[in-house]
Design a protein around this motif. Structure first.
Motif, PDB file in Angstrom:
ATOM      1  N   GLY A 134     -26.929  55.809 -51.960  1.00 16.77           N
ATOM      2  CA  GLY A 134     -27.846  55.546 -52.306  1.00 16.77           C
ATOM      3  C   GLY A 134     -29.079  55.538 -52.956  1.00 16.77           C
ATOM      4  N   ASP A 135     -29.110  56.745 -53.412  1.00 15.90           N
ATOM      5  CA  ASP A 135     -30.506  57.482 -53.460  1.00 15.90           C
ATOM      6  C   ASP A 135     -30.277  57.426 -55.186  1.00 15.90           C
ATOM      7  N   TYR A 136     -30.671  56.549 -56.278  1.00 18.55           N
ATOM      8  CA  TYR A 136     -30.384  57.086 -57.470  1.00 18.55           C
ATOM      9  C   TYR A 136     -30.793  58.500 -58.342  1.00 18.55           C
ATOM     10  N   LYS A 137     -31.264  59.296 -57.244  1.00 15.65           N
ATOM     11  CA  LYS A 137     -31.458  61.080 -57.664  1.00 15.65           C
ATOM     12  C   LYS A 137     -30.432  61.388 -57.457  1.00 15.65           C
ATOM     13  N   CYS A 138     -29.388  61.676 -56.950  1.00 11.91           N
ATOM     14  CA  CYS A 138     -28.031  61.749 -56.737  1.00 11.91           C
ATOM     15  C   CYS A 138     -27.106  60.954 -57.822  1.00 11.91           C
ATOM     16  N   SER A 139     -27.280  62.082 -59.400  1.00  6.62           N
ATOM     17  CA  SER A 139     -26.575  61.904 -59.785  1.00  6.62           C
ATOM     18  C   SER A 139     -24.838  62.554 -59.867  1.00  6.62           C
ATOM     19  N   TYR A 140     -24.992  63.585 -58.668  1.00 10.16           N
ATOM     20  CA  TYR A 140     -24.001  64.780 -58.826  1.00 10.16           C
ATOM     21  C   TYR A 140     -22.590  64.074 -58.241  1.00 10.16           C
ATOM     22  N   TYR A 141     -23.121  62.343 -57.280  1.00 12.99           N
ATOM     23  CA  TYR A 141     -21.942  61.428 -57.460  1.00 12.99           C
ATOM     24  C   TYR A 141     -21.322  61.262 -57.604  1.00 12.99           C
ATOM     25  N   ILE A 142     -21.369  61.025 -59.413  1.00 16.57           N
ATOM     26  CA  ILE A 142     -20.710  60.130 -60.876  1.00 16.57           C
ATOM     27  C   ILE A 142     -20.087  61.950 -60.880  1.00 16.57           C
ATOM     28  N   PRO A 143     -18.703  61.212 -60.895  1.00 15.69           N
ATOM     29  CA  PRO A 143     -17.492  62.669 -61.068  1.00 15.69           C
ATOM     30  C   PRO A 143     -17.690  62.829 -63.223  1.00 15.69           C
TER      31      PRO A 143
ATOM     32  N   VAL B 245     -33.778  52.737 -63.286  1.00 20.83           N
ATOM     33  CA  VAL B 245     -33.017  53.370 -62.483  1.00 20.83           C
ATOM     34  C   VAL B 245     -31.744  53.569 -62.787  1.00 20.83           C
ATOM     35  N   THR B 246     -30.874  52.460 -63.196  1.00 20.62           N
ATOM     36  CA  THR B 246     -29.738  52.424 -62.633  1.00 20.62           C
ATOM     37  C   THR B 246     -28.850  53.601 -63.704  1.00 20.62           C
ATOM     38  N   PHE B 247     -29.064  53.990 -64.728  1.00 22.94           N
ATOM     39  CA  PHE B 247     -28.452  55.439 -64.969  1.00 22.94           C
ATOM     40  C   PHE B 247     -28.946  55.958 -64.903  1.00 22.94           C
ATOM     41  N   TYR B 248     -29.757  56.971 -63.727  1.00 18.72           N
ATOM     42  CA  TYR B 248     -30.149  57.842 -64.093  1.00 18.72           C
ATOM     43  C   TYR B 248     -29.598  58.826 -63.900  1.00 18.72           C
ATOM     44  N   GLU B 249     -30.138  60.343 -65.166  1.00 17.11           N
ATOM     45  CA  GLU B 249     -29.504  61.110 -64.808  1.00 17.11           C
ATOM     46  C   GLU B 249     -27.331  60.830 -64.640  1.00 17.11           C
ATOM     47  N   ALA B 250     -27.086  60.322 -65.545  1.00 19.77           N
ATOM     48  CA  ALA B 250     -25.480  60.116 -65.582  1.00 19.77           C
ATOM     49  C   ALA B 250     -25.166  60.955 -66.899  1.00 19.77           C
ATOM     50  N   LYS B 251     -25.364  62.118 -66.566  1.00 17.69           N
ATOM     51  CA  LYS B 251     -25.063  63.194 -67.407  1.00 17.69           C
ATOM     52  C   LYS B 251     -24.031  63.017 -68.654  1.00 17.69           C
ATOM     53  N   ASN B 252     -22.530  62.708 -68.126  1.00 11.09           N
ATOM     54  CA  ASN B 252     -21.897  62.917 -68.505  1.00 11.09           C
ATOM     55  C   ASN B 252     -21.434  61.869 -69.571  1.00 11.09           C
TER      56      ASN B 252
END
Length: 173
Positions: A97-106, A123-130
């Protein structure tokens, strides 16, 4: 197409499941927590427009996922422009639920398509790096604060014609 609800953990841990397709005219409205969690071979999922809410972590640890298509992001449709506590955060479908935990996105997730909302909240796509490609709905009118913050791999992006507001730091970093 008659299924209206998928319960908690319904398909959890199906190791060979690669694709989930819903029949045209689907009546699916609710997908509960972790419904498809740990489907480690899942590569693509396309949620039907009939879905009204999804639980936390419906795609938890789906580390082969390449494409995600849904009528909204997060836990439910939220078209209230002043809702600063909106849940339309990508991380929620991956288990946090925390938008700063982008490491959950595969790391495998390359494409996200949303097709039935008017607002991308903060912050919908916050740090969706890949993610390389994000496809937004034509009816979109608002893009919130830091909506795409840190989307450093984004290669393809089109702002729909009807967008009226792009808020502060929307594409920062």
């Amino acid at each position: 197409n008659t299924v209206k609800e998928i319960k908690n953990n319904a398909l959890y841990g199906c190791p060979k499941l690669e694709k989930i397709v819903f029949e045209e005219g689907s009546q699916l409205e609710i997908i509960e927590d972790y419904a498809f969690g740990e489907c480690i071979s899942l590569k693509t999922i396309d949620l039907p427009i009939s879905v009204q809410s999804v639980g936390t972590g419906i795609l938890y640890q789906c580390n082969s996922l390449k494409e995600y298509k849904a009528p909204f992001l997060g836990l439910k449709r939220e078209n209230d422009i002043d809702n600063y506590a909106a849940t339309d955060i990508l991380m929620k479908v991956f288990g946090n639920g925390d938008y700063k935990c982008s490491y959950y996105i595969p790391d495998s997730l390359e494409k996200v398509e949303i097709y039935d909302i008017e607002i991308i909240h903060n912050v919908t796509f916050y740090e969706a790096k890949n993610i390389k490609t994000i496809i937004l709905p034509k009816q979109l009118i608002n893009m919130g604060i830091r909506s795409f913050y840190g989307c450093e791999s984004l290669l393809e992006f089109e702002i729909p014609e009807g967008v009226e507001t792009i808020k502060t730091s929307c594409f920062e970093n």
